[in-house]
Scaffold this motif. Structure first.
Motif, PDB file in Angstrom:
ATOM      1  N   PRO A 268      58.736  24.819  15.122  1.00  0.00           N
ATOM      2  CA  PRO A 268      57.853  24.195  16.121  1.00  0.00           C
ATOM      3  C   PRO A 268      58.418  22.916  16.739  1.00  0.00           C
ATOM      4  CG  PRO A 268      56.705  24.542  14.004  1.00  0.00           C
ATOM      5  CD  PRO A 268      58.159  24.792  13.767  1.00  0.00           C
TER       6      PRO A 268
ATOM      7  N   LEU B   7      63.016   5.582  49.013  1.00  0.00           N
ATOM      8  CA  LEU B   7      62.410   4.476  48.270  1.00  0.00           C
ATOM      9  C   LEU B   7      63.425   3.379  47.991  1.00  0.00           C
ATOM     10  CD1 LEU B   7      60.095   6.506  45.883  1.00  0.00           C
ATOM     11  CD2 LEU B   7      59.427   5.155  47.872  1.00  0.00           C
ATOM     12  N   LYS B   8      64.686   3.757  47.887  1.00  0.00           N
ATOM     13  CA  LYS B   8      65.716   2.765  47.628  1.00  0.00           C
ATOM     14  C   LYS B   8      65.980   1.923  48.878  1.00  0.00           C
ATOM     15  CE  LYS B   8      68.507   4.403  44.474  1.00  0.00           C
ATOM     16  NZ  LYS B   8      69.518   5.347  44.004  1.00  0.00           N
TER      17      LYS B   8
ATOM     18  N   ARG C 166      62.235  21.035  20.015  1.00  0.00           N
ATOM     19  CA  ARG C 166      62.480  20.134  21.151  1.00  0.00           C
ATOM     20  C   ARG C 166      62.125  18.686  20.805  1.00  0.00           C
ATOM     21  NH1 ARG C 166      66.297  21.962  24.027  1.00  0.00           N
ATOM     22  NH2 ARG C 166      65.880  20.107  25.270  1.00  0.00           N
ATOM     23  N   ASN C 167      61.943  18.392  19.500  1.00  0.00           N
ATOM     24  CA  ASN C 167      61.810  17.012  19.050  1.00  0.00           C
ATOM     25  C   ASN C 167      62.987  16.700  18.135  1.00  0.00           C
ATOM     26  OD1 ASN C 167      59.275  16.627  20.321  1.00  0.00           O
ATOM     27  ND2 ASN C 167      58.261  17.669  18.621  1.00  0.00           N
TER      28      ASN C 167
ATOM     29  N   HIS D 171      59.167  30.014  29.802  1.00  0.00           N
ATOM     30  CA  HIS D 171      60.173  29.102  29.265  1.00  0.00           C
ATOM     31  C   HIS D 171      59.389  27.990  28.565  1.00  0.00           C
ATOM     32  CE1 HIS D 171      63.427  25.970  29.440  1.00  0.00           C
ATOM     33  NE2 HIS D 171      64.186  27.027  29.244  1.00  0.00           N
ATOM     34  N   TRP D 172      59.982  27.389  27.526  1.00  0.00           N
ATOM     35  CA  TRP D 172      59.237  26.354  26.796  1.00  0.00           C
ATOM     36  C   TRP D 172      58.855  25.187  27.686  1.00  0.00           C
ATOM     37  CZ3 TRP D 172      61.510  21.587  26.862  1.00  0.00           C
ATOM     38  CH2 TRP D 172      62.898  21.535  27.075  1.00  0.00           C
TER      39      TRP D 172
ATOM     40  N   LEU E  25      56.433   8.643  16.640  1.00  0.00           N
ATOM     41  CA  LEU E  25      57.211   8.222  17.802  1.00  0.00           C
ATOM     42  C   LEU E  25      58.682   8.140  17.426  1.00  0.00           C
ATOM     43  CD1 LEU E  25      55.146   5.317  19.414  1.00  0.00           C
ATOM     44  CD2 LEU E  25      55.466   7.631  20.274  1.00  0.00           C
TER      45      LEU E  25
ATOM     46  N   HIS F  24      60.994  12.042  22.687  1.00  0.00           N
ATOM     47  CA  HIS F  24      59.853  11.147  22.497  1.00  0.00           C
ATOM     48  C   HIS F  24      59.355  11.126  21.056  1.00  0.00           C
ATOM     49  CE1 HIS F  24      58.916  10.143  26.757  1.00  0.00           C
ATOM     50  NE2 HIS F  24      59.614  11.245  26.971  1.00  0.00           N
ATOM     51  N   LEU F  25      59.461  12.271  20.370  1.00  0.00           N
ATOM     52  CA  LEU F  25      58.882  12.357  19.026  1.00  0.00           C
ATOM     53  C   LEU F  25      59.957  12.663  17.982  1.00  0.00           C
ATOM     54  CD1 LEU F  25      55.609  14.427  19.664  1.00  0.00           C
ATOM     55  CD2 LEU F  25      55.892  11.941  19.614  1.00  0.00           C
TER      56      LEU F  25
ATOM     57  N   ALA G 230      56.141  21.149  24.281  1.00  0.00           N
ATOM     58  CA  ALA G 230      57.245  21.303  23.337  1.00  0.00           C
ATOM     59  C   ALA G 230      57.873  19.981  22.928  1.00  0.00           C
ATOM     60  CB  ALA G 230      58.329  22.205  23.940  1.00  0.00           C
ATOM     61  N   ASP G 231      57.892  19.007  23.830  1.00  0.00           N
ATOM     62  CA  ASP G 231      58.624  17.776  23.518  1.00  0.00           C
ATOM     63  C   ASP G 231      57.874  16.501  23.853  1.00  0.00           C
ATOM     64  OD1 ASP G 231      58.739  17.907  26.251  1.00  0.00           O
ATOM     65  OD2 ASP G 231      60.914  17.855  26.412  1.00  0.00           O
ATOM     66  N   ALA G 232      56.584  16.626  24.164  1.00  0.00           N
ATOM     67  CA  ALA G 232      55.729  15.455  24.391  1.00  0.00           C
ATOM     68  C   ALA G 232      56.218  14.571  25.540  1.00  0.00           C
ATOM     69  CB  ALA G 232      55.596  14.617  23.118  1.00  0.00           C
ATOM     70  N   ARG G 233      57.022  15.134  26.404  1.00  0.00           N
ATOM     71  CA  ARG G 233      57.519  14.339  27.536  1.00  0.00           C
ATOM     72  C   ARG G 233      56.495  14.376  28.666  1.00  0.00           C
ATOM     73  NH1 ARG G 233      63.358  15.193  30.587  1.00  0.00           N
ATOM     74  NH2 ARG G 233      62.819  14.119  32.495  1.00  0.00           N
ATOM     75  N   PRO G 234      56.148  13.229  29.222  1.00  0.00           N
ATOM     76  CA  PRO G 234      55.160  13.217  30.302  1.00  0.00           C
ATOM     77  C   PRO G 234      55.778  13.711  31.609  1.00  0.00           C
ATOM     78  CG  PRO G 234      55.557  10.991  29.406  1.00  0.00           C
ATOM     79  CD  PRO G 234      56.642  11.877  28.894  1.00  0.00           C
TER      80      PRO G 234
ATOM     81  N   LEU H 140      53.534  28.518  20.157  1.00  0.00           N
ATOM     82  CA  LEU H 140      53.994  29.866  19.818  1.00  0.00           C
ATOM     83  C   LEU H 140      52.865  30.884  19.783  1.00  0.00           C
ATOM     84  CD1 LEU H 140      56.532  28.709  17.132  1.00  0.00           C
ATOM     85  CD2 LEU H 140      57.090  29.644  19.387  1.00  0.00           C
TER      86      LEU H 140
ATOM     87  N   ARG I 168      54.559  -6.598  46.472  1.00  0.00           N
ATOM     88  CA  ARG I 168      55.218  -5.429  45.891  1.00  0.00           C
ATOM     89  C   ARG I 168      55.536  -5.704  44.432  1.00  0.00           C
ATOM     90  NH1 ARG I 168      60.719  -2.574  48.298  1.00  0.00           N
ATOM     91  NH2 ARG I 168      61.331  -1.490  46.410  1.00  0.00           N
TER      92      ARG I 168
ATOM     93  N   GLU J 128      63.722   9.674  46.665  1.00  0.00           N
ATOM     94  CA  GLU J 128      64.427   8.648  45.904  1.00  0.00           C
ATOM     95  C   GLU J 128      65.224   7.715  46.822  1.00  0.00           C
ATOM     96  OE1 GLU J 128      67.802   9.610  43.036  1.00  0.00           O
ATOM     97  OE2 GLU J 128      65.982  10.232  41.980  1.00  0.00           O
TER      98      GLU J 128
ATOM     99  N   GLN K 176      64.951  13.937  27.145  1.00  0.00           N
ATOM    100  CA  GLN K 176      64.236  12.777  26.594  1.00  0.00           C
ATOM    101  C   GLN K 176      63.658  13.154  25.244  1.00  0.00           C
ATOM    102  OE1 GLN K 176      61.169  11.439  29.280  1.00  0.00           O
ATOM    103  NE2 GLN K 176      62.579  11.140  30.999  1.00  0.00           N
TER     104      GLN K 176
ATOM    105  N   LYS L  44      47.968  17.440  21.855  1.00  0.00           N
ATOM    106  CA  LYS L  44      49.223  18.022  21.421  1.00  0.00           C
ATOM    107  C   LYS L  44      49.196  18.511  19.976  1.00  0.00           C
ATOM    108  CE  LYS L  44      54.072  17.250  20.633  1.00  0.00           C
ATOM    109  NZ  LYS L  44      54.286  18.702  20.564  1.00  0.00           N
TER     110      LYS L  44
ATOM    111  N   PRO M 201      53.147   9.762  24.651  1.00  0.00           N
ATOM    112  CA  PRO M 201      53.281   9.402  23.234  1.00  0.00           C
ATOM    113  C   PRO M 201      52.905   7.953  22.915  1.00  0.00           C
ATOM    114  CG  PRO M 201      55.153  10.743  23.912  1.00  0.00           C
ATOM    115  CD  PRO M 201      54.372  10.439  25.150  1.00  0.00           C
ATOM    116  N   THR M 202      53.121   7.031  23.850  1.00  0.00           N
ATOM    117  CA  THR M 202      52.760   5.641  23.558  1.00  0.00           C
ATOM    118  C   THR M 202      51.303   5.332  23.894  1.00  0.00           C
ATOM    119  OG1 THR M 202      53.362   4.766  25.744  1.00  0.00           O
ATOM    120  CG2 THR M 202      55.139   4.947  24.125  1.00  0.00           C
TER     121      THR M 202
END
Lengths: 601, 601
Positions: B223, A72-73, B226-227, A537-538, B99, B79-80, A452-456, A528, B455, A69, B77, A522, A548-549
Motif C-alpha cells: 500500500p 506569470l514570470k 508511493r511513500n 493508473h495510481w 510526515l 510527503h509521507l 497513493a502518495d498524499a501529494r496535493p 486497491l 502583491r 508560468e 514528491q 486518506k 499532509p501538513t
C-alpha cells in the motif's frame, strides 16, 4: 515565356492573422496534433503597444496549456483597484480602494499585464516547439467555400479554397499558392478581410468618446501608481494601468474637438501628439505630479459592435476583434480573442480526429456570440459611467463612486462569470448533485490529495486542454460498504458494451480521462479496493482530505456541493462543465456523448 | 622533431569533477560572473543511478538560483513516510505512517526524488546558458600549490598550478595544458584525487553493513509503494523510495557472506546479481507481492568518514563526497555536496571580486566540517537502528518502532536544521530582537505584501543567491511618529561616511540590497514618507499585512519574533542570518562587515 503553374496544397486548418486569436488557435491545434498553418501579412512581429491585460480566467486557461508560468514570470500583477474623484479643494482624492478581482473563486486573484508582443511571444515559442511557424508577408487574396452540400457535410473534405500571395519573394518561391483547407479561421482583426469576403455585418454603433493611450515609465507622487486606477476629474477621466517592470499605461479621455478632423469626421492622429495627451493626464491627476518619458502612444475611438455571424457553414470561422469590437476600458480585448479560440480549437480538433460530429462546431457561434453580446453590453454600461462627469456639488447628476464601484465589482471582467447555455455539449440536468460545478461554467479550482502518495493537486491541473473529455467520478465515501456497492454497480454499468466508455473507445487512444475523487480521508481509503476502471493508473485517484501538513483542502465535496451519494461530472476539453449524472444513471452520460460523438469507424 | 610547447592558461577557479558538488559550484560561480572552468575525466554525462534525494532545504537553495522550478516539474514528491515491522502472523505490517518532513518551517514540505542524471542536467543547462561547459575526457595529472606566503596572501595571484591531460585527442588539441588558478575545488568524489594529492586523511571507519540498490517499475499490492517506507522484517530491512514517473528505488539489506569476497574482504559485485537482491526484497516485503523489471542496480558498503581538512591554505578546497562519505540511508549524499558548494561559492565570489578578505574563506571549513561531523553522527545512529533486528517477541532487545520514529523525526534530514556557529560571518549578538531569524540558520519562508502594489512575496524569493548581502530593515510601525523618528535617525546613521553602506560602496555596483519591511497594515503605510535610502526602488518595500484576499500573511513580525521597536538583519548571500542589530546601533553592522569586508581600492 513559360507561365509557372500555381502551387496547390492541402491543410486541415488555415488561420489568417497572427494576433492573439490566431496564435492561440494555432497553438491549441498544434498541441492537439492537428495539421495547421497560420499566415500573416505583416513582415515581422509587433514590437509594442496594443492590448496588455490578461484576466484571471485567461491565466487559468493559459495554465491548462502549460503557458501560464512564463506569463506569470514576466507580467505585472494587479491586485488592487483605486478610484479617485474630485476633491472639495480642487484636484482629485481617493474615494475607494478595493480588490481588482472580486470573483471569489479566481485561482489567480489578480489581473496580469504585459505588453502584447511579449504575450504573443509565449504563443510563438510554444508553437515553434510544436513545429509550427507563422508564415509572414503572406496575404490571402481570395477565399471560396464550396456550395456542394455533400462536400460541406463530409468532415474529411477540403471545401475552402484560399489563394495566398507571398509579399516577400526573396526566397525565390512561387508568389502564389492555392490552399485547400478543411477549415479556415479569420483572426484578422477589427477590419477582418475574412469577415468582409463573406459579407458578415457588424451590428452596433461607433463609440462617441475618444481616448489617448500611452506607455511610460513614470516619476510621480501619485500613491496608486502601481495599482489599477480610475481618476474621474473635472478635466476628464484617466485610467492608470501598471505594467511589467516600471512601465505604466495611461488611458486618457480626450475632447472630440481636439482629435477629430472636421472634414472627414474621423480621428486624425496628426492633430494631437503624445505631449497633449500627457498634459491632459497631468491635469486630470492634479494635485499629484506626474512626469516621465513615453515609449508608445496612440489615439482610438472604437465601435461597440458584434458580428452577425461567427461562422459560414461551420467551415469558415472568425474570432477575436473580427467578431467584436469594443473599448479597451474593461481590459477585455485580448481575453475575448484568446477565449474565442480556446472555445473553438478543441471542437475543430475533435471533428478533424473523427471523434465528433460537424454539428459540435455550431456551438462555437452560439457560445461565443452570447458572450460577445454580454461583453458589448457591459462595455457600454462601463464606458458610459467612465466617460461621464463625476458627481460633484456643481454636477449633482454625475456618476457617483458607489455606482462606479458596483459596476466594477462584477465577475464578468475576470472572465470567470462566463456561462454557456445548454446545448449538445452543455446538459441542463442534475445540477443539484454538484451545485459548485455549474453546467456551462468553468470548473473552479480546488486542491485534492492524491491517494497513493498524499501529494496535493489542484483540480484544474488535472483538466489540461488536451482534447480529452474528463470524467470526474465523485465516489462519495468509498470506505462505506453501501456506497462501495453503489460505485461497483456504476462501474458495471460503465463496462457494458453500449456505455460511452466502450462505445467511443478507440484501441490505445481513449477520448476520456477518468479521475476518481473519494470523499474519504486518506487513512480510511484503500486504493486497491477501488475497481480498476476507476484507477487506470495510481496517479488518477484522489481523496478529499487536507494536505499532509493540514494547511489546506479537505472540503472539496462541500465546496463543489457534492453529497455523500457522489456524482459523475463530465468536463469538456476546455475545462467547462458539460454534464452531471447520479452514479446510478450512467445512461445520462451515454446520451450526452451520443448527442455529438461519433462511433469509431 | 619539434617538441610542442605546453599550453599555459589562467583561470580564477578550476573545478575538478562534474558531480553534484562540482556542478553546483560551477553554476553558482558562473552566476556570480566569476571566471570558472570545470573538468571531468569521464567522456560523457552519467545516465542513471547514483543519488536521487533532494531535501526541502536543498529545494529552497535551488530556488534561490532559479533552478527549483524544473526540479519540481520533473521530480517525485515524497510527503509521507511509512514504517513496517514484523507482524504476529509472519511477514510485515504497518506500524507508523507519518510526515516525511517534520521541520515545520519547510517551504517545500516534502522530499524531491529524481535520478541524479536529470538533476545534473538542471545544472548543466543553466551553466550552458551562462556560457560554461564541462570539459570532459580531461584528467588532472599534477597539482602544486605555491609556498610563497606573499603569493598565497594576494587574492589576485594564481598560486595553484594544475596539469591537465586531454584523454580524447580527436580535436587535434595539445593533450596537455598547465592551468594557473587562483582557486581549485576538488569535487572528485569519495576517492578524490585532489584530496590524495595533499594527503588529507579521512577520519572514521568502514560501515559493516552491505546494501543492494535497484531502480524498478514495480507491480505490487504494497500500500505504501508511493511513500517512503522502511520495512524492518525478520529477513532484513528494505527502504522503498518512490521516484519520478512510475519508478521506485529499493535499498535492500544484504548478508555479508553473500557479497564479500573472502580473499580480498571487499564487496564483489559478481557474487550477487540483481535477481538475488530482488528476491531478498520480495521476502522482506511479504505478505505483499512485488514484481517488476529493474532498470539499474548496484551494491555498496561505504565508510562513515570525514576529511580532516576541507582546504589547503584557502586555495585548494574539497567538497561533497571528497569530504565526507556515509551511507545513503538518510538521503543526504547529494544534498551535502550541493550545500557544501553553496556555502563555498559566494565566499570565493566575494574574494575574487575584491569585496572580502581571504580570511572569509576559512569559514567554509569551519562551517561545513561541523555539518559533516553532525551528518556522520546522525548516519551512524540511523544506520544502527535501520540495520538492527526489529523488536519482536523473539527479539526483545530489537529496535522499537518508537525509537526509529523518534530518530527519523529530526529536522536534520530536511537540511533545515543546519546551524553555523559564530564566526566572522555569523555574529552572536542581539538574537533576542528577532528570535525567529536564528543567527547562523537560513531565513525561514514567510510572505509579506509589497507596499506599492499589494502583491504578496515570499521573503526567501527576495534573498536570491546573487552575491549580495541583504539588509532586512524591520522598521516597526512606521506610521507611528515616534517610531518614524527612530527610523529616520537610523537612516542618518547609515548615511554617515564611515557607515558600512558608504564604506563598502562601489560606484554603481552596491554589495548590499536593502529591503524594508514595515509592521504597518497597507492602508496605514505611506511609502512616500519613507526615507529614500529605504526605498531605492518602489519594489523594495513591504508591509506585514495579509494578502489582498485575506488568505495568508500578516503575522510576519510575530513569526520572526521582531517587536514593534524593529530590527536590522543582515542576511548572507547564501540566505543564512549573519547579524542582527537594534535600529539605534548601526555600528554593530559596521563592525560585522568590517570583520571580513574590504574597502574598495
Amino acid at each position: 515565356m513559360s507561365v509557372p503553374s500555381v502551387r496547390h496544397s492541402e491543410v486541415d486548418v488555415l488561420i489568417i492573422g497572427a494576433g492573439p486569436a490566431g496564435l492561440m488557435c494555432a497553438n491549441a491545434l498544434a498541441n492537439a496534433k492537428v495539421n495547421v498553418r497560420i499566415v500573416d501579412q505583416r513582415a515581422s512581429k509587433i514590437a509594442a503597444g496594443n492590448g496588455d491585460g490578461i484576466s484571471p480566467r485567461t491565466i487559468e486557461l493559459l495554465q491548462s496549456y502549460g503557458l501560464a508560468e512564463r506569463l506569470l514570470k514576466e507580467c505585472c500583477q494587479i491586485h488592487l483597484a483605486a478610484f479617485y474623484n474630485p476633491s472639495s479643494t480642487g484636484g482629485i482624492e481617493l474615494t475607494n480602494r478595493t480588490l481588482n478581482v472580486t470573483a471569489p473563486s479566481a485561482r489567480y486573484p489578480f489581473e496580469a499585464t504585459l505588453n502584447q508582443a511579449a504575450i504573443q511571444d509565449i504563443f510563438l515559442d510554444s508553437m515553434t516547439s510544436l513545429g509550427v511557424e507563422v508564415e509572414r508577408s503572406t496575404m490571402p487574396t481570395s477565399i471560396e467555400l464550396s456550395k456542394d452540400e455533400d462536400e460541406l457535410a463530409d468532415p474529411t473534405s477540403y471545401p475552402v479554397r484560399v489563394a495566398l500571395q507571398r509579399l516577400d519573394e526573396s526566397e525565390g518561391e512561387q508568389p502564389e499558392e492555392i490552399v485547400h483547407a478543411k477549415f479556415v479561421l479569420g483572426g484578422d482583426g477589427a477590419h477582418s478581410w475574412t469577415r468582409k469576403q463573406f459579407d458578415i455585418t457588424m451590428d452596433g454603433e461607433q463609440s462617441d468618446s475618444i481616448w489617448g493611450v500611452m506607455d511610460l515609465v513614470p516619476d510621480t507622487d501619485f500613491p496608486d501608481i502601481r495599482n489599477k486606477c480610475l481618476a474621474q476629474s473635472n478635466h476628464g477621466s484617466v485610467f492608470v494601468i501598471p505594467r511589467e517592470k516600471d512601465l505604466v499605461r495611461l488611458y486618457v479621455q480626450l475632447e472630440e474637438k481636439d482629435v477629430i478632423d472636421p472634414v472627414t469626421g474621423r480621428v486624425d492622429k496628426d492633430r494631437m501628439g503624445p505631449d497633449h495627451i500627457f498634459k491632459t493626464a497631468q491635469k486630470s491627476l492634479e494635485p499629484y505630479k506626474l512626469t516621465g518619458e513615453f515609449l508608445w502612444w496612440t489615439i482610438y475611438s472604437v465601435g461597440q459592435r458584434v458580428a452577425s455571424k461567427f461562422s459560414i457553414n461551420n467551415r469558415v470561422f472568425i474570432a477575436g476583434d473580427a467578431c467584436h469590437t469594443h473599448t479597451p476600458k474593461a481590459g477585455q480585448g485580448m481575453n475575448a480573442s484568446i477565449n474565442d479560440s480556446h472555445n473553438l480549437a478543441w471542437k475543430i480538433a475533435q471533428v478533424v480526429r473523427g471523434w465528433a460530429d460537424m454539428s459540435l462546431l455550431s456551438t462555437y457561434e452560439s457560445e461565443r456570440h452570447k458572450f460577445a453580446s454580454e461583453l458589448i453590453a457591459f462595455d457600454k454600461t462601463w464606458s458610459t459611467l467612465v466617460c461621464g462627469k463625476p458627481l460633484t456639488g456643481q454636477n449633482s447628476d454625475g456618476v457617483s463612486p458607489e455606482q462606479l464601484l458596483k459596476t466594477f465589482q462584477t465577475d464578468f471582467t475576470s472572465g470567470i462569470g462566463v456561462h454557456y447555455h445548454p446545448s449538445v455539449v452543455v446538459n441542463d440536468a442534475y445540477q443539484e448533485l454538484a451545485g459548485g460545478l455549474v453546467l456551462g461554467k468553468r470548473v473552479p479550482p480546488y486542491k485534492f490529495m492524491r491517494a497513493a502518495d498524499a501529494r496535493p493537486f489542484e483540480l484544474q491541473d488535472l483538466l489540461p486542454s488536451d482534447s480529452l473529455f474528463k470524467l470526474l467520478v465523485f465516489t462519495g465515501e468509498f470506505s462505506d460498504p453501501l456506497q462501495q456497492a453503489r460505485v461497483e454497480s456504476m462501474v458495471a454499468d460503465m463496462q457494458k458494451p453500449h456505455s460511452f466508455l466502450n462505445r467511443y473507445a478507440t484501441p490505445g487512444d481513449s477520448r476520456f480521462d477518468v479521475i476518481t475523487i473519494s470523499k474519504d480521508r486518506k487513512d480510511k481509503f484503500d486504493l486497491l479496493q477501488l475497481p480498476t476502471l476507476l484507477r487506470s493508473h495510481w496517479s488518477k485517484v484522489f481523496v478529499d482530505d487536507t494536505d499532509p501538513t493540514g494547511s489546506f483542502g479537505g472540503e472539496g465535496y462541500s465546496y463543489f456541493g457534492v453529497g455523500s451519494e457522489g456524482a459523475l461530472v463530465a468536463v469538456r476539453p476546455d475545462g467547462y462543465v458539460g454534464a452531471i449524472a447520479p452514479l446510478d444513471r450512467v445512461e445520462v452520460l451515454d446520451a450526452y456523448f451520443a448527442s455529438f460523438m461519433k462511433i469509431p469507424a
